[in-house]
Design a protein around this motif. Sequence first.
Motif, PDB file in Angstrom:
ATOM      1  N   THR A   1       5.577  -1.510   2.225  1.00  0.00           N
ATOM      2  CA  THR A   1       7.038  -1.618   2.328  1.00  0.00           C
ATOM      3  C   THR A   1       7.697  -0.268   2.605  1.00  0.00           C
ATOM      4  OG1 THR A   1       7.339  -1.327  -0.057  1.00  0.00           O
ATOM      5  CG2 THR A   1       7.208  -3.611   0.802  1.00  0.00           C
ATOM      6  N   ASP A   2       7.113   0.852   2.076  1.00  0.00           N
ATOM      7  CA  ASP A   2       7.808   2.145   2.045  1.00  0.00           C
ATOM      8  C   ASP A   2       9.132   1.999   1.291  1.00  0.00           C
ATOM      9  OD1 ASP A   2       7.839   4.871   2.374  1.00  0.00           O
ATOM     10  OD2 ASP A   2       8.478   4.832   4.465  1.00  0.00           O
ATOM     11  N   SER A   3       9.209   1.034   0.380  1.00  0.00           N
ATOM     12  CA  SER A   3      10.439   0.811  -0.382  1.00  0.00           C
ATOM     13  C   SER A   3      10.771   2.053  -1.215  1.00  0.00           C
ATOM     14  CB  SER A   3      10.285  -0.418  -1.284  1.00  0.00           C
ATOM     15  OG  SER A   3       9.101  -0.367  -2.051  1.00  0.00           O
TER      16      SER A   3
ATOM     17  N   SER B   1       0.802  -1.223   0.000  1.00  0.00           N
ATOM     18  CA  SER B   1       0.000   0.000   0.000  1.00  0.00           C
ATOM     19  C   SER B   1       0.838   1.278   0.000  1.00  0.00           C
ATOM     20  CB  SER B   1      -0.951   0.017   1.209  1.00  0.00           C
ATOM     21  OG  SER B   1      -0.234   0.231   2.413  1.00  0.00           O
ATOM     22  N   HIS B   2       2.175   1.139  -0.034  1.00  0.00           N
ATOM     23  CA  HIS B   2       2.996   2.365  -0.012  1.00  0.00           C
ATOM     24  C   HIS B   2       4.410   2.046  -0.484  1.00  0.00           C
ATOM     25  CE1 HIS B   2       3.643   6.465   1.954  1.00  0.00           C
ATOM     26  NE2 HIS B   2       4.860   6.131   1.547  1.00  0.00           N
ATOM     27  N   CYS B   3       4.751   2.495  -1.678  1.00  0.00           N
ATOM     28  CA  CYS B   3       6.121   2.314  -2.175  1.00  0.00           C
ATOM     29  C   CYS B   3       6.479   3.476  -3.086  1.00  0.00           C
ATOM     30  CB  CYS B   3       6.262   0.979  -2.896  1.00  0.00           C
ATOM     31  SG  CYS B   3       5.096   0.731  -4.242  1.00  0.00           S
ATOM     32  N   HIS B   4       7.785   3.637  -3.276  1.00  0.00           N
ATOM     33  CA  HIS B   4       8.317   4.752  -4.071  1.00  0.00           C
ATOM     34  C   HIS B   4       9.108   4.178  -5.229  1.00  0.00           C
ATOM     35  CE1 HIS B   4       7.011   7.631  -1.037  1.00  0.00           C
ATOM     36  NE2 HIS B   4       7.487   6.804  -0.121  1.00  0.00           N
ATOM     37  N   LEU B   5       8.398   3.697  -6.232  1.00  0.00           N
ATOM     38  CA  LEU B   5       9.059   2.976  -7.329  1.00  0.00           C
ATOM     39  C   LEU B   5       9.727   3.908  -8.332  1.00  0.00           C
ATOM     40  CD1 LEU B   5       6.543   0.069  -7.977  1.00  0.00           C
ATOM     41  CD2 LEU B   5       8.346   0.285  -6.264  1.00  0.00           C
TER      42      LEU B   5
ATOM     43  N   GLY C   1      -1.521  12.419  -1.169  1.00  0.00           N
ATOM     44  CA  GLY C   1      -0.390  12.330  -0.256  1.00  0.00           C
ATOM     45  C   GLY C   1       0.842  11.826  -0.990  1.00  0.00           C
ATOM     46  N   GLU C   2       2.002  11.583  -0.258  1.00  0.00           N
ATOM     47  CA  GLU C   2       1.874  11.582   1.162  1.00  0.00           C
ATOM     48  C   GLU C   2       2.038  12.981   1.692  1.00  0.00           C
ATOM     49  OE1 GLU C   2       5.747   8.955   1.460  1.00  0.00           O
ATOM     50  OE2 GLU C   2       5.274   9.684   3.461  1.00  0.00           O
ATOM     51  N   THR C   3       1.310  13.226   2.766  1.00  0.00           N
ATOM     52  CA  THR C   3       1.272  14.537   3.380  1.00  0.00           C
ATOM     53  C   THR C   3       1.235  14.351   4.890  1.00  0.00           C
ATOM     54  OG1 THR C   3       0.031  16.611   3.488  1.00  0.00           O
ATOM     55  CG2 THR C   3      -1.265  14.607   3.267  1.00  0.00           C
TER      56      THR C   3
ATOM     57  N   PHE D   1      -2.706   6.309   8.239  1.00  0.00           N
ATOM     58  CA  PHE D   1      -1.441   6.724   8.850  1.00  0.00           C
ATOM     59  C   PHE D   1      -0.407   5.699   8.403  1.00  0.00           C
ATOM     60  CE2 PHE D   1      -2.113   9.918  12.403  1.00  0.00           C
ATOM     61  CZ  PHE D   1      -3.377  10.309  11.983  1.00  0.00           C
ATOM     62  N   HIS D   2       0.496   6.133   7.518  1.00  0.00           N
ATOM     63  CA  HIS D   2       1.406   5.157   6.906  1.00  0.00           C
ATOM     64  C   HIS D   2       2.675   4.987   7.731  1.00  0.00           C
ATOM     65  CE1 HIS D   2       5.198   6.019   4.749  1.00  0.00           C
ATOM     66  NE2 HIS D   2       4.895   7.261   4.965  1.00  0.00           N
ATOM     67  N   CYS D   3       3.297   3.832   7.568  1.00  0.00           N
ATOM     68  CA  CYS D   3       4.558   3.494   8.267  1.00  0.00           C
ATOM     69  C   CYS D   3       4.471   3.877   9.738  1.00  0.00           C
ATOM     70  CB  CYS D   3       5.741   4.184   7.595  1.00  0.00           C
ATOM     71  SG  CYS D   3       7.332   3.490   8.085  1.00  0.00           S
TER      72      CYS D   3
HETATM   73 NI    NI Z   1       6.748   7.119   1.890  1.00  0.00          NI
END
Ligand code: NI
Length: 264
Positions: free
Chosen positions: A209-211, A5-9, A90-92, A159-161
């Motif tokens: 992952t927040d990868s 649900s959250h990655c920076h590819l 987001g992310e914000t 609320f991520h990570c």
């Molecule tokens: Ni992030």
Amino acid sequence: MFIDSHCHLNYPPLKDDVAALRSAMSQAGVDKALVISTTLESFDEVHQLATAYDNFWCTVGVHPDEEGARSPTVEELKQLASRPRVVGIGETGLDYYRLNGRSVADMEWQRERFRTHIRAARACQLPLVIHTREAAEDTLAILREEGEDGSAGAAGGVFHCFTETLDVAKCALDLGFYISLSGIVTFKSAQSIRDVAAWLPLDRLLIETDSPYLAPVPYRGKTNQPAYVADVGRAIAQIRGLTVQQLAESTTQNCLRLFSAMVA
Ligand code: NI
């Protein structure tokens, strides 16, 4: 079976070999990924990933740590969010971790930027992806002030990570938000996050992952990638005494309920 649900590819080194990431995802049973925007300047790259691949989606927004990046207007966010395959804002949020000698009062620009994102999310009825670090009290207060208390018209979000306390988790749930856990849950030192993982209602939990950051054990210190969300899921299943299948199904359903535009 799993969703990241959250990655920076669009970040290096991930962007250099998307084909390898995708084949690792399919081997690990990771069906979908949500690529998260952090600046307007890089939004086209993020959006391009979401349009090039039928199991990637994206958000639009400017990260609170991106001080040098241009802050969006509500109109601009609304316009970019109307593009196909944009499913969240987001992310914000707020980050008081790196004040660099400034006071919290000096961070008004961050709070204004956050309010802009909340207003855009409410206007287009898309969920918020919230980053908060050492700023939980203000994050919750601003959400409430902007009407994000779970009432009619609320955008909601995640609320991520999550690395805050159980009390903050309770407040976030009270406002109608979901909580997303990353590979930090596998770190030896992170007992407080495992306590949150054990306590959270199963219908409000997402995984990510927040990868390329924060690779879970046994990859800790290496480059993270969406395939490793399966390791995050396995760790949480074990903490909660669930089968991996149960945990995967619940977190997938939750993610699709929240980001309801994430459909094939
Ligand atoms: Ni992030």
